[in-house]
Design a protein around this motif. Structure first.
Motif, PDB file in Angstrom:
ATOM      1  N   MET A  35       0.997  -5.731  49.126  1.00  0.00           N
ATOM      2  CA  MET A  35       2.050  -5.420  48.299  1.00  0.00           C
ATOM      3  C   MET A  35       2.141  -5.908  46.889  1.00  0.00           C
ATOM      4  O   MET A  35       1.931  -7.328  47.045  1.00  0.00           O
ATOM      5  CB  MET A  35       3.515  -5.430  49.123  1.00  0.00           C
ATOM      6  N   SER A  36       2.211  -5.263  45.774  1.00  0.00           N
ATOM      7  CA  SER A  36       2.339  -6.090  44.739  1.00  0.00           C
ATOM      8  C   SER A  36       3.087  -5.071  43.558  1.00  0.00           C
ATOM      9  O   SER A  36       3.007  -3.755  43.448  1.00  0.00           O
ATOM     10  CB  SER A  36       0.947  -6.254  44.178  1.00  0.00           C
ATOM     11  N   ILE A  37       3.571  -5.824  42.569  1.00  0.00           N
ATOM     12  CA  ILE A  37       4.067  -5.103  41.326  1.00  0.00           C
ATOM     13  C   ILE A  37       3.743  -6.173  40.238  1.00  0.00           C
ATOM     14  O   ILE A  37       3.917  -7.254  40.504  1.00  0.00           O
ATOM     15  CB  ILE A  37       5.708  -5.133  41.474  1.00  0.00           C
ATOM     16  N   GLN A  38       3.159  -5.585  39.281  1.00  0.00           N
ATOM     17  CA  GLN A  38       2.599  -6.672  37.982  1.00  0.00           C
ATOM     18  C   GLN A  38       3.322  -6.046  36.639  1.00  0.00           C
ATOM     19  O   GLN A  38       3.568  -4.631  36.512  1.00  0.00           O
ATOM     20  CB  GLN A  38       1.024  -6.497  37.823  1.00  0.00           C
ATOM     21  N   LEU A  39       3.512  -7.106  35.861  1.00  0.00           N
ATOM     22  CA  LEU A  39       3.847  -6.801  34.408  1.00  0.00           C
ATOM     23  C   LEU A  39       2.726  -6.877  33.630  1.00  0.00           C
ATOM     24  O   LEU A  39       2.045  -7.881  33.568  1.00  0.00           O
ATOM     25  CB  LEU A  39       5.012  -7.576  34.254  1.00  0.00           C
ATOM     26  N   ALA A  40       2.628  -5.830  32.823  1.00  0.00           N
ATOM     27  CA  ALA A  40       1.450  -6.031  31.775  1.00  0.00           C
ATOM     28  C   ALA A  40       1.968  -7.065  30.876  1.00  0.00           C
ATOM     29  O   ALA A  40       3.277  -7.258  30.672  1.00  0.00           O
ATOM     30  CB  ALA A  40       1.198  -4.711  31.077  1.00  0.00           C
ATOM     31  N   PRO A  41       0.948  -7.682  30.036  1.00  0.00           N
ATOM     32  CA  PRO A  41       1.612  -8.690  29.024  1.00  0.00           C
ATOM     33  C   PRO A  41       2.533  -8.239  28.308  1.00  0.00           C
ATOM     34  O   PRO A  41       3.612  -9.151  27.799  1.00  0.00           O
ATOM     35  CB  PRO A  41       0.250  -9.020  28.160  1.00  0.00           C
ATOM     36  N   SER A  42       2.516  -7.094  27.565  1.00  0.00           N
ATOM     37  CA  SER A  42       4.003  -6.626  26.800  1.00  0.00           C
ATOM     38  C   SER A  42       5.280  -6.732  27.650  1.00  0.00           C
ATOM     39  O   SER A  42       6.260  -7.156  26.979  1.00  0.00           O
ATOM     40  CB  SER A  42       3.618  -5.363  26.029  1.00  0.00           C
ATOM     41  N   ALA A  43       5.147  -6.192  28.572  1.00  0.00           N
ATOM     42  CA  ALA A  43       6.345  -6.124  29.517  1.00  0.00           C
ATOM     43  C   ALA A  43       6.812  -7.525  29.854  1.00  0.00           C
ATOM     44  O   ALA A  43       8.025  -7.988  29.905  1.00  0.00           O
ATOM     45  CB  ALA A  43       6.216  -5.221  30.790  1.00  0.00           C
ATOM     46  N   LEU A  44       5.906  -8.426  30.203  1.00  0.00           N
ATOM     47  CA  LEU A  44       6.208  -9.849  30.583  1.00  0.00           C
ATOM     48  C   LEU A  44       6.893 -10.428  29.474  1.00  0.00           C
ATOM     49  O   LEU A  44       7.978 -11.198  29.665  1.00  0.00           O
ATOM     50  CB  LEU A  44       4.761 -10.417  31.122  1.00  0.00           C
ATOM     51  N   GLU A  45       6.428 -10.174  28.433  1.00  0.00           N
ATOM     52  CA  GLU A  45       7.032 -10.863  27.038  1.00  0.00           C
ATOM     53  C   GLU A  45       8.339 -10.269  26.964  1.00  0.00           C
ATOM     54  O   GLU A  45       9.383 -11.090  26.494  1.00  0.00           O
ATOM     55  CB  GLU A  45       6.111 -10.679  25.692  1.00  0.00           C
ATOM     56  N   ARG A  46       8.631  -9.013  27.083  1.00  0.00           N
ATOM     57  CA  ARG A  46       9.823  -8.465  26.928  1.00  0.00           C
ATOM     58  C   ARG A  46      10.777  -8.934  28.067  1.00  0.00           C
ATOM     59  O   ARG A  46      12.006  -9.119  27.475  1.00  0.00           O
ATOM     60  CB  ARG A  46       9.730  -6.910  27.192  1.00  0.00           C
TER      61      ARG A  46
END
Length: 113
Positions: free
Chosen positions: A1-12
Motif C-alpha cells: 500500500m502506498s500514496i506518493q506526492l510528486a515533487p511539486s505536490a510535496l513542495e506545496r
C-alpha cells in the motif's frame, strides 16, 4: 500500500505545513459524489485518527482513512499550474472510468465501499 506526492505536490504541502505547523499532515480520501461515484477529498488534517493509514514522505504525513485506502492505493498526487489555475491532480491506478465532467471516478466494483 502506498500514496506518493510528486515533487511539486510535496513542495506545496510542505508550504501549507510551514504556514500551519499545528496541522498533523495531509488527509487524502474519497467520498460518494458526482455521476460516476467517487470524488477525491484532500485537506490539511488537524490530527491523526487511530484507524488512519499513515504514509510519510520527506517529513510530510499523508493520512488515509481505512474505507478510502482500497480506492486510492498506489495514487500519485501531483500539483500543477496552468496559467492562472492551480490544482492537485491524482494518478490513481485503481480508476476504471471517469465521468465526462471530470468530477468523479469508478473503480473495480469489489473495492467499492
Amino acid at each position: 500500500m502506498s500514496i506518493q506526492l510528486a515533487p511539486s505536490a510535496l513542495e506545496r504541502v510542505q508550504s501549507y505545513l510551514a504556514a500551519e505547523p499545528a496541522k498533523a499532515g495531509l488527509r487524502f480520501g474519497v467520498r460518494k459524489t458526482g455521476c460516476s461515484g467517487w470524488g477525491y477529498v484532500i485537506e490539511m488534517a488537524d490530527a491523526v485518527n487511530d484507524a488512519d493509514a499513515v504514509f510519510e514522505q520527506a517529513g510530510v504525513k499523508i493520512l488515509v482513512d481505512p474505507a478510502s485506502l482500497p480506492l486510492v492505493d498506489g495514487t500519485e498526487i501531483d500539483f500543477i499550474k496552468q496559467g492562472l489555475n492551480e490544482q492537485f491532480v491524482f494518478r490513481n491506478p485503481q480508476v476504471k472510468g471517469e465521468c465526462g465532467c471530470g468530477e468523479s471516478f469508478t473503480t473495480d466494483p469489489d473495492k467499492a465501499l
